[in-house]
Write an enzyme that holds these catalytic residues in place. Sequence first.
Site, PDB file in Angstrom:
ATOM      1  N   ASP A  16     -18.145 -28.189  -3.902  1.00 54.97           N
ATOM      2  CA  ASP A  16     -17.121 -27.540  -4.724  1.00 54.97           C
ATOM      3  C   ASP A  16     -16.072 -26.900  -3.825  1.00 54.97           C
ATOM      4  O   ASP A  16     -16.407 -26.038  -3.003  1.00 54.97           O
ATOM      5  CB  ASP A  16     -17.777 -26.475  -5.605  1.00 54.97           C
ATOM      6  CG  ASP A  16     -16.779 -25.690  -6.429  1.00 54.97           C
ATOM      7  OD1 ASP A  16     -15.633 -26.165  -6.612  1.00 54.97           O
ATOM      8  OD2 ASP A  16     -17.138 -24.592  -6.895  1.00 54.97           O
ATOM      9  N   HIS A  67     -19.169 -27.679  -8.912  1.00 55.56           N
ATOM     10  CA  HIS A  67     -18.640 -26.475  -9.539  1.00 55.56           C
ATOM     11  C   HIS A  67     -19.576 -25.974 -10.645  1.00 55.56           C
ATOM     12  O   HIS A  67     -19.820 -26.679 -11.615  1.00 55.56           O
ATOM     13  CB  HIS A  67     -17.252 -26.787 -10.112  1.00 55.56           C
ATOM     14  CG  HIS A  67     -16.406 -25.579 -10.373  1.00 55.56           C
ATOM     15  ND1 HIS A  67     -16.101 -24.662  -9.397  1.00 55.56           N
ATOM     16  CD2 HIS A  67     -15.791 -25.142 -11.505  1.00 55.56           C
ATOM     17  CE1 HIS A  67     -15.323 -23.720  -9.919  1.00 55.56           C
ATOM     18  NE2 HIS A  67     -15.124 -23.984 -11.188  1.00 55.56           N
ATOM     19  N   SER A  95     -16.963 -19.930 -12.304  1.00 53.86           N
ATOM     20  CA  SER A  95     -15.570 -20.047 -11.931  1.00 53.86           C
ATOM     21  C   SER A  95     -14.889 -18.689 -12.119  1.00 53.86           C
ATOM     22  O   SER A  95     -15.389 -17.686 -11.611  1.00 53.86           O
ATOM     23  CB  SER A  95     -14.911 -21.155 -12.768  1.00 53.86           C
ATOM     24  OG  SER A  95     -13.757 -21.650 -12.166  1.00 53.86           O
TER      25      SER A  95
END
Length: 539
Positions: free
Chosen positions: A466, A491, A216
Site C-alpha cells: 500500500d 490498503h 485510510s
Amino acid sequence: MMISFGAVRFKLTSVGVTGGCNLVEVKPRKLGEMASDLRLVLIISFVSVLVFSTSSSSLPRFPRQNRARIQLFGGDRNSYQYQTKYFSQQLDHFSFADLPKFSQRYLINSDHWSGASELGPIFLYCGNEGDIEWFATNSGFIWEIAPKFGALLVFPEHRYYGESMPYGSRDEAYKNATTLSYLTTEQALADFAVFVTDLKRNLSAEASPVVLFGGSYGGMLAAWMRLKYPHIAIGALASSAPILQFEDIVPPQTFYDIVSNDFKRESSSCFNTIKNSWDAIIAEGQKENGLQQLSKTFHFCRALNSTDDLSDWLDSAYSYLAMVDYPYPADFMMPLPGHPIKEVCRKIDGASSDASILERIYAGVSVYYNYTGKVGCFELDDDPHGLDGWNWQACTEMVMPMSSSQENSMFTAYDFNYSSYKEYCWNTFGVIPRPRWVTTELGGHDIETALKSFGSNIIFSNGLLDPWSGGSVLKNLSSTIVALVTEEGGHHLDLRPSTPEDPKWLVEQREAEIGLIQGWIRTYRLEKEAQFPLLKRSW
C-alpha cells in the site's frame, strides 16, 4: 513467520438497540478543478491531497465509493443487517453561537450486543470522506468479530459526506468558504465523541467500553480520536492510516516510489513501459489529430481535451492498483482479479510484438477500468466519488506534500510546489492552507517520544504494498502502541471481510488484532470490577 509484540515490531513475512440519541427515521436495511493537478486520494477512502508542480501533475487518491455501485455488494458476506438512524449534531462544537444543527446519519447493529449490564463493548467505525454504507460494507472484519466480543456496532457518518449535510443540502453546505468552514477533522472527531457519549447515555451503557476502528482517512481519525478523547474510547485499530504524511516527516516522493516499486517487482519491463509511456502520450498528442487518435486508442466516449486528462486517468489507475493489490479477487474499487498488478503487467508485457507502447498501456490499464469487459467506452468526467469535500479539506488543514522522483518513480518527475498549491486554494475557495496545523493540533513530529508520554492502546496496521504505508507508523512506539506490518498487504486489507482465499499471514494478522483488543477490554473490565465489585460478571 515471526510475530511479536511490545518493543519488537510485529512483522508477518511471506514474500435491535434503538436508544434515544435524538433519533428520527429508523429504516431496517441491508448494506447491499483544479482539474489536472488535483486528484482524490484517503481510503482512504483514504483522503486526497493536492500535488502541484511547475508542470501538470497527477495525484493519488484514498479510495472513495461509487454510489452507483453500492447495490452491487450483494454477496452473503456483505449482507449485513443494520438500522439507519440520525443524530441531531452541533454544527460548531467549539463556540456557543446559535447555529443550525444538522442530522448526522449512522448505522447501528445490536444483534450480538451482550448489553450494558455485561459491559458489552461498543465498536465504532470512524466514518471516512464518503457514504457510510460503503465503508460499513467494506469493513467485514468488524462485523465478523462482533459475536466474539458481544459488541454493539455503530458507523457514524462524517459530516459533509453522504447524507450528513449541514444546512439541509449538499448545495447549501458546499456553497462557499463560510458554509464549508465547519468541515474539519476537529469538528468530525467532536461529532464522534458527542454522538457515542449520547448513545451510551440513552442505552444506560455509560460503563461500556468503546473501541474505535477506521481505515485510510478513517484510520487517521480513529488514531487521533484515541489520542484526543482517551476518556471516551479505550483503544483504536487504525488501518492504513498515514498520520505522518505531513510537512517533511516523510519524504514527499514516498507514495509514488512505493506505487512504482509494486509494478517493478512484478516486471521491470512493465515498469519501463509505463515510465516511457508519458513521453509517448505527449508526442502523440502533439501530432495533427493526435488527441483524436489517443481518444480512439484508449476507447474514450468523447475526444480528449488535453494529454493531461489521459495522464491523470492512467495515474489514478496505477495508484489505485497499488492500494488494492489484494491476493484474491475483490471489487472494493473496481471488479479486479487477485494480484491485479501482476495481471496488468502480464497484459503489457504479453502484447503482440507489433503493438505500440500506447496499445500496450491500454491493454494493461483495461484490467483496472474494464476487467469484466462490459464497458464500451470510458467517461473521463464521470466522478461519482464526491470530490469537492476533500478538496476543501486538502486546501485547509490536510496538506500532504507529494512529489515524483526521477530515479525511482515510473511517473513523470515533479516536485511539490506549495506556491501553486496555495494559489489554487485561494482561487477556488478563498482560503490559505495551513500546512502545519495538523501537526500542531494532533502531532506527528518525533511521534515516538511524544506518544511514549501519554498514548496507549493503538494498533497501526499496514501492508507494505500500500503506497500509504510510507506515511504511517511502521514500528512499535511503546508496549501498547504497536505496528502490525505485513509485506504483502494492501490498503486496509485487514478490515475487509474474510474469504477462503485469505493467506495465512492475513489470518494471523487479524488474530493478533483480536488478541490486542481482547486485552484492552479485559484490562478495562478488571479495573471497573475493582472499582465496582457488583459489576462482576462472567467475563
